[in-house]
Design a protein around this motif. Structure first.
Motif, PDB file in Angstrom:
ATOM      1  N   GLY A 132       8.381   0.986  -1.389  1.00 14.06           N
ATOM      2  CA  GLY A 132       7.338   0.563  -0.556  1.00 14.06           C
ATOM      3  C   GLY A 132       5.856   0.934  -0.955  1.00 14.06           C
ATOM      4  N   LEU A 133       6.020   2.087  -1.484  1.00 16.03           N
ATOM      5  CA  LEU A 133       4.759   2.821  -2.057  1.00 16.03           C
ATOM      6  C   LEU A 133       4.309   2.091  -3.266  1.00 16.03           C
ATOM      7  CD1 LEU A 133       5.334   6.557  -1.165  1.00 16.03           C
ATOM      8  CD2 LEU A 133       3.972   4.934   0.238  1.00 16.03           C
ATOM      9  N   LEU A 134       5.033   1.779  -4.132  1.00 16.48           N
ATOM     10  CA  LEU A 134       4.709   1.087  -5.240  1.00 16.48           C
ATOM     11  C   LEU A 134       4.219  -0.447  -5.023  1.00 16.48           C
ATOM     12  CD1 LEU A 134       7.226   2.438  -7.853  1.00 16.48           C
ATOM     13  CD2 LEU A 134       4.603   2.445  -8.162  1.00 16.48           C
ATOM     14  N   LEU A 135       4.713  -1.054  -4.147  1.00 13.36           N
ATOM     15  CA  LEU A 135       4.386  -2.261  -3.779  1.00 13.36           C
ATOM     16  C   LEU A 135       3.123  -2.254  -2.912  1.00 13.36           C
ATOM     17  CD1 LEU A 135       7.718  -3.999  -3.044  1.00 13.36           C
ATOM     18  CD2 LEU A 135       6.461  -4.632  -4.820  1.00 13.36           C
ATOM     19  N   GLN A 136       3.142  -1.347  -2.230  1.00 14.81           N
ATOM     20  CA  GLN A 136       1.758  -1.324  -1.344  1.00 14.81           C
ATOM     21  C   GLN A 136       0.466  -1.086  -2.380  1.00 14.81           C
ATOM     22  OE1 GLN A 136      -0.425   1.684  -1.139  1.00 14.81           O
ATOM     23  NE2 GLN A 136      -1.790   0.490   0.199  1.00 14.81           N
TER      24      GLN A 136
END
Length: 473
Positions: A132-136
């Protein structure tokens, strides 16, 4: 620029407050003991990676790749990059989760054996914050390229809210696995928040697929930045190791000084991300005036904050951490850190000057050289001067990094460096030499006087530097 930076600073500040509230609630619920230590050990690697992402490093590297494409090409590239980044997030999650026993031993070799199983379980769950953090981070690129910074700025607040809510509701009845899942929920929420807007800006489901050239392109841009960031995290670990040999309370004071000095970086991150988006749109001739204006704005943000921290350090500790020992070394320690804060603000913007042109290697080389200078001198200066020696080593590393960035970009004569140096030196020098010895002792009065001094510094520098005006060549 100032309006966008101000709005982004506001929402990012809310995220910082939520993050501080998270740490405060954790200690208040579990105490400052072995249990809290164990969970923080589990959180160390995921949190270090989140700090790297929140600092805008990946989005900075990918911004130039996005900007250099036409609108139809951007949609295809974004889909391919989404697949690659999502796959990277899953791979990182598996590496952290499956290797949890070894990661816990690496980060916390002194952790008591009875706490290892629950710490490893927490890390196995926390590892799944990575996708989730990488996609954000990736999905913030098309929004920032179009001047939409609010959603990206809200990510820290959205990430921390589930954790704060869980701790506030359960307090002493909270448990490590449930708390770890709250972190995962926050990471998913950051990506979900971005998805509708990024889809409206070109993300196509049919374009989300494997594409080897895109993976190589992303890796080429990200590799130098990620390596530099990881070296920085290693330096923080080295600092803690050296501080543990300097006497009781030095690690605590060092950590507190770091947190206080990092507060103004919220505004700097906002300003620099806005400037990166603006500089990415133009050529070299357009970037240079923005760089001059940005350096003046960075000085305006960091210098009053550094003055305020220097003068109010003892009051903040007395009010928030009344049981902390060894606070007598905090004020001189912050004096060195305050100077480094101002210079680090310049370095961050100078690096983004290169990022805007698609060059991530030169900032990596310069920062690595600065980190090496700090690592080599850290043990010696700490042995000679104690905690202040550690801050001296940090300052030396920042100076080396900035000097190399100016030299290789041939910017010594292109920016108002003498004016900026004089502005920072006068403000900090007058505060340290004349104001600090005369400052009131009562904490509340000291805080009020420090805030007033920071405001006077802010207004004076604003009248002098005028960062809202384009700086002529």
């Amino acid at each position: 620029m100032l309006g966008s930076a101000g709005l982004l600073t506001l929402v990012t500040l809310l995220g910082l407050i939520a993050g501080l509230g998270r740490e405060w609630l954790l200690v208040a619920s579990w105490g400052a003991g072995a249990r809290t230590d164990g969970f923080l050990i589990a959180l160390f690697i995921p949190e270090a990676l989140r700090i790297i992402l929140a600092g805008g490093l990946l989005s900075s590297a990918w911004m130039a790749l996005y900007q250099e494409r036409s609108e139809p090409e951007r949609a295809v590239w974004l889909g391919r990059a989404t697949f690659a980044v999502g796959l990277l997030g899953l791979a990182l999650a598996l590496v952290l989760s499956l290797g949890a026993p070894w990661w816990v031993r690496l980060v916390g070799p002194g952790l008591a054996a009875p706490l290892r199983p629950i710490t490893q379980e927490a890390l196995q769950i926390l590892a799944w914050t990575m996708p989730g953090l990488l996609l954000q981070s990736l999905w913030s690129v098309p929004l920032q390229a179009k001047g939409r910074f609010l959603l990206a700025g809200l990510s820290s607040l959205v990430y921390n809210l589930p954790v704060v809510a869980y701790l506030a509701w359960h307090r002493t009845e909270s448990f490590e696995p449930s708390l770890a899942w709250a972190f995962v929920g926050g990471s998913v929420a950051t990506a979900v928040l971005m998805f509708p807007s990024v889809r409206a800006h070109g993300l196509l489901a049919r374009a989300i697929r494997w594409h080897a050239p895109t993976v190589r392109e992303l890796s080429t841009r990200v590799g130098p930045l990620l390596g530099s960031a990881l070296i920085g995290q290693g330096l923080m670990l080295l600092e803690r190791m050296v501080a543990s040999y300097l006497g009781e309370g030095v690690v605590t004071v060092l950590n507190l000084a770091r947190k206080l000095v990092n507060l103004p970086l919220v505004a700097l991150m906002s300003v620099n991300q806005v400037l990166l988006g603006l500089m990415s749109k133009g050529g070299g001739a357009d970037r240079l005036p923005l760089l001059r204006q940005g350096l003046a704005l960075n000085t305006l943000v960091t210098t009053p904050a550094a003055v305020g921290l220097l003068l109010s350090a003892q009051a903040i500790v007395a009010l928030l951490f009344p049981n902390v020992q060894g606070t007598d070394i905090l004020a001189p320690l912050l004096g060195w850190y305050a100077v480094a804060l101002v210079l680090a603000g310049w370095n961050t913007l100078l690096a983004r000057y290169n990022y805007a042109a698609g060059d991530t290697r030169l900032p990596f080389v310069c920062e690595t050289s600065g980190n090496l200078a700090q690592a080599v001198t850290l043990p010696l200066l700490a042995w000679l001067y104690g905690a202040q020696g550690m801050a001296m080593a940090l300052l030396l590393g920042v100076v080396v990094n900035g000097g190399l960035l100016l030299h290789f970009n041939r910017l010594w004569a292109s920016v108002r460096l003498p004016t900026l140096v004089l502005a920072g030196a006068l403000s900090l020098g007058l505060s340290a030499v004349f104001l600090l010895p005369l400052w009131p002792v009562a904490p509340l009065i000291r805080l009020a006087a420090s805030a007033a001094a920071g405001l006077v510094c802010l207004l004076s520098l604003a009248a002098w530097l005028k960062p809202w005006k384009a700086v002529p060549a």
